[in-house]
Design an enzyme around this catalytic site. Structure first.
Site, PDB file in Angstrom:
ATOM      1  N   LYS A   1      -9.529   1.563  -1.838  1.00 60.63           N
ATOM      2  CA  LYS A   1      -9.561   0.996  -0.738  1.00 60.63           C
ATOM      3  C   LYS A   1     -11.085   1.383   0.101  1.00 60.63           C
ATOM      4  O   LYS A   1     -11.452   2.810  -0.006  1.00 60.63           O
ATOM      5  CB  LYS A   1      -8.619   1.621   0.227  1.00 60.63           C
ATOM      6  CG  LYS A   1      -8.613   1.051   1.719  1.00 60.63           C
ATOM      7  CD  LYS A   1      -7.092   1.641   2.527  1.00 60.63           C
ATOM      8  CE  LYS A   1      -7.349   1.099   3.842  1.00 60.63           C
ATOM      9  NZ  LYS A   1      -5.904   1.614   4.307  1.00 60.63           N
TER      10      LYS A   1
ATOM     11  N   CYS B   1      -4.849  -3.000   2.994  1.00 63.46           N
ATOM     12  CA  CYS B   1      -4.514  -3.154   4.266  1.00 63.46           C
ATOM     13  C   CYS B   1      -5.596  -3.454   5.252  1.00 63.46           C
ATOM     14  O   CYS B   1      -6.017  -4.342   5.501  1.00 63.46           O
ATOM     15  CB  CYS B   1      -3.955  -1.587   4.720  1.00 63.46           C
ATOM     16  SG  CYS B   1      -2.849  -1.580   6.420  1.00 63.46           S
TER      17      CYS B   1
ATOM     18  N   GLU C   1       0.909  -1.386  -0.095  1.00 65.28           N
ATOM     19  CA  GLU C   1       0.068  -0.005   0.064  1.00 65.28           C
ATOM     20  C   GLU C   1       0.893   1.220   0.148  1.00 65.28           C
ATOM     21  O   GLU C   1       1.840   1.266   0.552  1.00 65.28           O
ATOM     22  CB  GLU C   1      -0.724  -0.064   1.208  1.00 65.28           C
ATOM     23  CG  GLU C   1      -1.694   1.270   1.584  1.00 65.28           C
ATOM     24  CD  GLU C   1      -2.095   1.136   3.080  1.00 65.28           C
ATOM     25  OE1 GLU C   1      -1.574   0.762   3.957  1.00 65.28           O
ATOM     26  OE2 GLU C   1      -3.312   1.592   3.058  1.00 65.28           O
TER      27      GLU C   1
HETATM   28  N1  CDT Z   1      -3.085   1.560   6.426  1.00 64.35           N
HETATM   29  C1  CDT Z   1      -4.026   0.722   7.376  1.00 64.35           C
HETATM   30  O1  CDT Z   1      -4.992   0.514   6.992  1.00 64.35           O
HETATM   31  N2  CDT Z   1      -3.519   0.546   8.581  1.00 64.35           N
HETATM   32  C2  CDT Z   1      -4.333  -0.101   9.614  1.00 64.35           C
HETATM   33  C3  CDT Z   1      -3.942   0.368  10.848  1.00 64.35           C
HETATM   34  C4  CDT Z   1      -4.906   1.382  11.437  1.00 64.35           C
HETATM   35  S1  CDT Z   1      -4.567   2.018  13.020  1.00 64.35           S
HETATM   36  C5  CDT Z   1      -5.752   3.184  13.149  1.00 64.35           C
HETATM   37  C6  CDT Z   1      -4.360  -1.342   9.507  1.00 64.35           C
HETATM   38  O2  CDT Z   1      -5.451  -2.377   9.584  1.00 64.35           O
HETATM   39  O3  CDT Z   1      -3.283  -2.183   9.401  1.00 64.35           O
END
Ligand code: CDT
Length: 261
Positions: free
Chosen positions: A127, A172, A47
């Protein structure tokens, strides 16, 4: 008849705030060369693979925010990656921040593209499950402002018949929600490509790094097993602008087992 796609999970080290796109693309090209040397058909980058994970920074000036976005793809900075992929005959998956004009309006998405072995963009994903918050939060040890900088993706979770398989994408935080995999599973997905930037330490809780990694893997493993699909989860890792990303990239079989880490 067996159908084999050899995939490289190109985990990236940190990208610092001042690193140029050109320097990052050079690193991506080096990884692509390595993937090619190991006979990969497809290389998966994480990402937001062209920049630091900028949603950790609170910005009010939209011009400043927009410096983190790509207005076209490919563009001058990323063209070398497309050129190399075409020369080597290798497909790739790339996450980046997308700024686009649609219906005479500006939109910003956290996006991933799938590029085939001829260098053509054949699929795009935006996303859906944006984590974090939209205003500065002084209770947090760092910010996570995806809800400030991106709109919720408007392309759903389609699958794509390409490279001899049925491929889907998510990004993600999407990996933590069963419907992400299920929507693609109901369309017969065989391989989910997934990039992530996950902090090693929580901004609010004292969750252990072990528990955070456990949740990282269990969500992808259950999605794979319950939908009988491969999952290629590819991280950024290391100390990015004094914020540590957890890494932990995996290739998961449809049995739910991690076959490469
Ligand atoms: N980039 C991303 O989506 N990170 C999230 C962490 C979010 S914490 C507020 C993840 O699910 O890993």
């Amino acid at each position: 008849m067996s159908r084999i796609i050899t995939v490289g999970a190109a985990q990236l080290g940190p990208i610092q705030r001042n690193d140029s796109r050109a320097d990052v693309v050079e690193r991506l090209c080096e990884l692509m060369q390595k993937a090619h040397a190991r006979s990969c058909d497809l290389v998966v980058f994480p990402e937001l693979a062209l920049t630091t994970f900028f949603p950790r920074w609170y910005m009010e000036d939209q011009d400043e925010v927009d410096t983190w976005f790509e207005r076209t793809m490919p563009n001058n900075e990323t063209q070398p990656l497309f050129n190399l992929a075409t020369k080597l005959g290798i497909g790739f998956h790339l996450g980046y921040a997308e700024l686009t004009q649609e219906d005479n309006e500006t939109h910003r998405y956290n996006t991933a593209i799938l590029v085939d072995k001829t260098g053509e963009i054949i699929a795009k994903y935006r996303k859906v499950h944006l984590p974090g918050h939209s205003e500065y939060d002084s209770n947090l040890s760092y910010q996570h402002l995806e809800k400030r900088y991106f709109e919720v993706g408007n392309l759903g979770f389609p699958v794509h018949r390409t490279m001899g398989g049925i491929l889907g994408m998510c990004i993600c935080n999407d990996r933590r929600w069963p419907e992400t995999y299920r929507v693609m599973g109901l369309q017969g997905v065989e391989m989910v490509l997934l990039g992530y930037n996950t902090p090693a330490i929580g901004a609010r809780t004292a969750e252990s790094p072990h528990l955070r990694m456990f949740h990282n893997h269990i969500t992808m493993q259950s999605g794979a097993y319950q939908n009988s699909t491969w999952v290629i989860g590819v991280a950024k890792a290391g100390n990015e602008d004094d914020h540590v990303l957890m890494g932990g990239s995996v290739i998961i079989a449809p049995t739910g087992e991690i076959v490469a880490q």
